[in-house]
Design an enzyme around this catalytic site. Structure first.
Site, PDB file in Angstrom:
ATOM      1  N   HIS A   6      36.965  30.088  36.271  1.00  0.00           N
ATOM      2  CA  HIS A   6      35.917  29.159  35.830  1.00  0.00           C
ATOM      3  C   HIS A   6      36.002  28.833  34.338  1.00  0.00           C
ATOM      4  O   HIS A   6      35.394  27.875  33.881  1.00  0.00           O
ATOM      5  CB  HIS A   6      34.520  29.689  36.188  1.00  0.00           C
ATOM      6  CG  HIS A   6      34.071  30.867  35.368  1.00  0.00           C
ATOM      7  ND1 HIS A   6      34.121  32.159  35.839  1.00  0.00           N
ATOM      8  CD2 HIS A   6      33.555  30.950  34.112  1.00  0.00           C
ATOM      9  CE1 HIS A   6      33.642  32.983  34.919  1.00  0.00           C
ATOM     10  NE2 HIS A   6      33.301  32.275  33.862  1.00  0.00           N
ATOM     11  N   ASP A  29      38.251  33.916  41.486  1.00  0.00           N
ATOM     12  CA  ASP A  29      37.831  33.547  40.133  1.00  0.00           C
ATOM     13  C   ASP A  29      38.787  34.104  39.078  1.00  0.00           C
ATOM     14  O   ASP A  29      38.365  34.606  38.043  1.00  0.00           O
ATOM     15  CB  ASP A  29      36.394  34.006  39.844  1.00  0.00           C
ATOM     16  CG  ASP A  29      35.829  33.326  38.594  1.00  0.00           C
ATOM     17  OD1 ASP A  29      36.295  32.220  38.251  1.00  0.00           O
ATOM     18  OD2 ASP A  29      34.938  33.910  37.951  1.00  0.00           O
ATOM     19  N   ASN A  61      32.333  36.514  27.159  1.00  0.00           N
ATOM     20  CA  ASN A  61      33.112  37.677  27.585  1.00  0.00           C
ATOM     21  C   ASN A  61      33.901  37.414  28.864  1.00  0.00           C
ATOM     22  O   ASN A  61      34.770  38.214  29.234  1.00  0.00           O
ATOM     23  CB  ASN A  61      32.199  38.884  27.843  1.00  0.00           C
ATOM     24  CG  ASN A  61      32.018  39.753  26.613  1.00  0.00           C
ATOM     25  OD1 ASN A  61      30.905  39.981  26.161  1.00  0.00           O
ATOM     26  ND2 ASN A  61      33.119  40.263  26.079  1.00  0.00           N
ATOM     27  N   SER A  62      33.590  36.326  29.571  1.00  0.00           N
ATOM     28  CA  SER A  62      34.263  36.051  30.838  1.00  0.00           C
ATOM     29  C   SER A  62      35.774  36.033  30.662  1.00  0.00           C
ATOM     30  O   SER A  62      36.305  35.324  29.810  1.00  0.00           O
ATOM     31  CB  SER A  62      33.818  34.699  31.397  1.00  0.00           C
ATOM     32  OG  SER A  62      32.489  34.763  31.857  1.00  0.00           O
ATOM     33  N   GLY A  87      40.134  35.295  62.117  1.00  0.00           N
ATOM     34  CA  GLY A  87      39.402  34.333  62.929  1.00  0.00           C
ATOM     35  C   GLY A  87      38.069  34.813  63.444  1.00  0.00           C
ATOM     36  O   GLY A  87      37.755  34.654  64.638  1.00  0.00           O
ATOM     37  N   VAL A  88      37.265  35.386  62.548  1.00  0.00           N
ATOM     38  CA  VAL A  88      35.919  35.807  62.935  1.00  0.00           C
ATOM     39  C   VAL A  88      34.924  35.362  61.871  1.00  0.00           C
ATOM     40  O   VAL A  88      35.294  35.068  60.729  1.00  0.00           O
ATOM     41  CB  VAL A  88      35.811  37.337  63.103  1.00  0.00           C
ATOM     42  CG1 VAL A  88      36.676  37.827  64.239  1.00  0.00           C
ATOM     43  CG2 VAL A  88      36.132  38.067  61.804  1.00  0.00           C
TER      44      VAL A  88
END
Length: 489
Positions: free
Chosen positions: A114, A146, A223-224, A280-281
């Protein structure tokens, strides 16, 4: 958004006794709370002792200083500028850490997706610890974790070293590094508060790999993407988010574990994308202790299957609605987020042994993992109403309850009706119905299929209100209940 309930934090006092020389400095007891000044001779003696003697606190402080000195040169500040619609622009700042990979030569900055997503290369500025400003040669991003990786070229670069987040335990001390509020080369100190955190709403992004480390080391805007460092000076996490009502640090920060971050980095450098496996659930995000007790599980564990998609690895392996996946490839499953991580980061095409809980006993099965990108279209809810059909006027998705499902959910084997699988956010019955209630009658008409329900609604179309008979919680004292549904014309 409704404000969350206040978080009450109890702060204790740490009492440290300091031994000076052969004795202890004693201070006379007075009723006054004010500190009493030392005389000149005592003051000089204490200063001499503090400057010549060591203590555990001093040794710990020196260790933290060493860690900061060895890792700070690898931490960078990132500034991005993105064009929005029209002439407006958006600025994003974050942090990153220089690392290397066995999958490609050179130096790379690992940060959050991001921070740099959808930003042209010439609009990304990387500020190195020595004051130089460079731009990346290439950027790879993975929104589902992310994470982003930036290829950089410069002289005299120093890379940090990856640590093993699996060895980190709750209570271990850590350092968070980065550029909060643009203040580069900042270091904060804390502990690991929790592991395996999930169900986080990270802005508008849909991060599917959620297995965060929680820390009380101060993490603030900017800080990201910065590193979380252990006491060996190694990167054991990439700081990502905070839980806060003010937008600033409140002692609850989250970091992507290094085990996941390093794997994502290697996959991006090797393939350009992150291949993810898929079975596939659709899993039950609201599987709780009460539901586990109904199924006769010893405790809340595993991930419950809400839906099995047609022509998927799960359907071919025999996985069924209501199964609880307890073990995946030898690893005990904690919850649905844990299973998603285990599946998505396993090699595509690998045959996996699983243990599931079905009808109050363990069942073993083998499943072959498929490529999630190839099955993206199949991941939509099946059109077959027997897999769960929508009832649009009521805002429900229901499924016929048969004998096998009734036993697994704790109902009497003869119970029949429509099992409530999902309620829309705007469902007019959300205050009266619960997931896994069984709808038995509409008006005076029994309903055992989607066709029965559709017919009953049509036959009573002129009525503004309808009485619904439901079954709920077989262990409760009263299981049959009547609910009145008001039509929203």
């Amino acid at each position: 958004m409704r404000a969350p309930a206040p978080l009450i934090v109890s702060v204790g006092m740490l009492i440290v006794g300091i031994t000076l020389g052969a004795g202890i400095v004693s201070f006379p007891s007075h009723r006054s709370a004010e500190a009493q000044p030392l005389d000149g001779i005592t003051t000089e003696r204490v200063y001499r002792e503090l400057s010549t003697e060591s203590s555990p606190l001093q040794e710990g402080s020196l260790q933290l200083a060493k860690i900061s000195a060895v890792t700070t040169p690898s931490v960078v500040h990132i500034q991005c500028e993105r064009r929005l619609q029209g002439r407006s622009r958006e600025e994003e700042t974050g942090s990153g850490v220089i690392l290397t990979s066995s999958k490609a030569s050179g130096f790379f900055v690992v940060t959050n997706c991001h921070v740099v997503d959808k930003t042209p290369l010439d609009s990304i500025s990387i500020h190195l610890s020595d004051g130089r400003v460079i731009q990346p040669d290439k950027v790879w991003t993975d929104a589902e974790s992310d994470l982003a990786v930036l290829k950089i070229t410069a002289t005299n670069l120093i890379a940090a070293k990856w640590g093993d987040s699996r060895k980190i335990e709750i209570g271990h001390m850590v350092l968070a590094m980065g550029s909060p509020f643009g203040l580069s080369r900042s270091v904060t100190f804390g502990i690991i508060s929790a592991k395996g955190r999930g169900k986080l709403q990270l802005g508008k992004s849909e991060v599917i790999n959620q297995d965060f480390l929680q820390t009380d080391a101060a993490i603030n805007p900017g800080n990201s993407g910065g590193p979380l460092i252990d006491l060996q000076g190694r990167v054991i996490g990439i700081n990502t988010a905070i839980a806060s009502r003010s937008g600033h640090n409140e002692g609850i920060g989250f970091s992507i574990p290094s085990l996941l971050a390093q794997r994502i980095m290697d996959q991006l450098l090797e393939h350009g994308v992150v291949p993810r496996a898929w079975i596939g659930v659709k899993l039950d995000e609201n599987f709780e202790a009460k539901a586990a007790m109904k199924l006769r599980l010893e405790r809340l564990q595993g991930a419950r299957v809400n839906e099995v998609f047609e022509n998927s690895p799960a359907s071919r392996a025999g996985l069924q609605f209501g199964d609880v996946v307890l073990n995946f490839d030898g690893v005990d499953v904690h919850d649905h987020d844990h299973l998603i991580n285990l599946v998505s980061l396993s090699p595509i095409g690998k045959q996996i042994h699983m243990s599931v809980w079905r009808a109050q006993k363990k069942v073993s099965m083998t499943i072959m993992l498929a490529d999630r990108s190839d099955l993206r279209k199949t991941s939509e809810a099946p059109a077959n109403p027997l897999r769960g059909g929508p009832v649009r006027p009521m805002g429900l998705i229901v499924h016929p309850l048969d004998e096998d499902l009734a036993k697994q959910l704790g109902y009497e084997p003869t119970t029949r009706g429509l099992l409530v699988l999902k309620m829309d956010r705007e469902c007019p019955l959300s205050g009266n119905l619960k997931l896994y209630d069984v709808l038995e009658q509409v008006g005076r008409s029994p309903v055992r299929s989607l066709e029965d329900l559709t017919r009953a609604l049509a036959e009573n179309d002129e009525m503004e209100s309808l009485v619904l008979k439901i079954q709920r919680d077989p262990q409760a004292s009263t299981t049959a209940q009547l609910v009145i549904w008001q039509r929203d014309r």
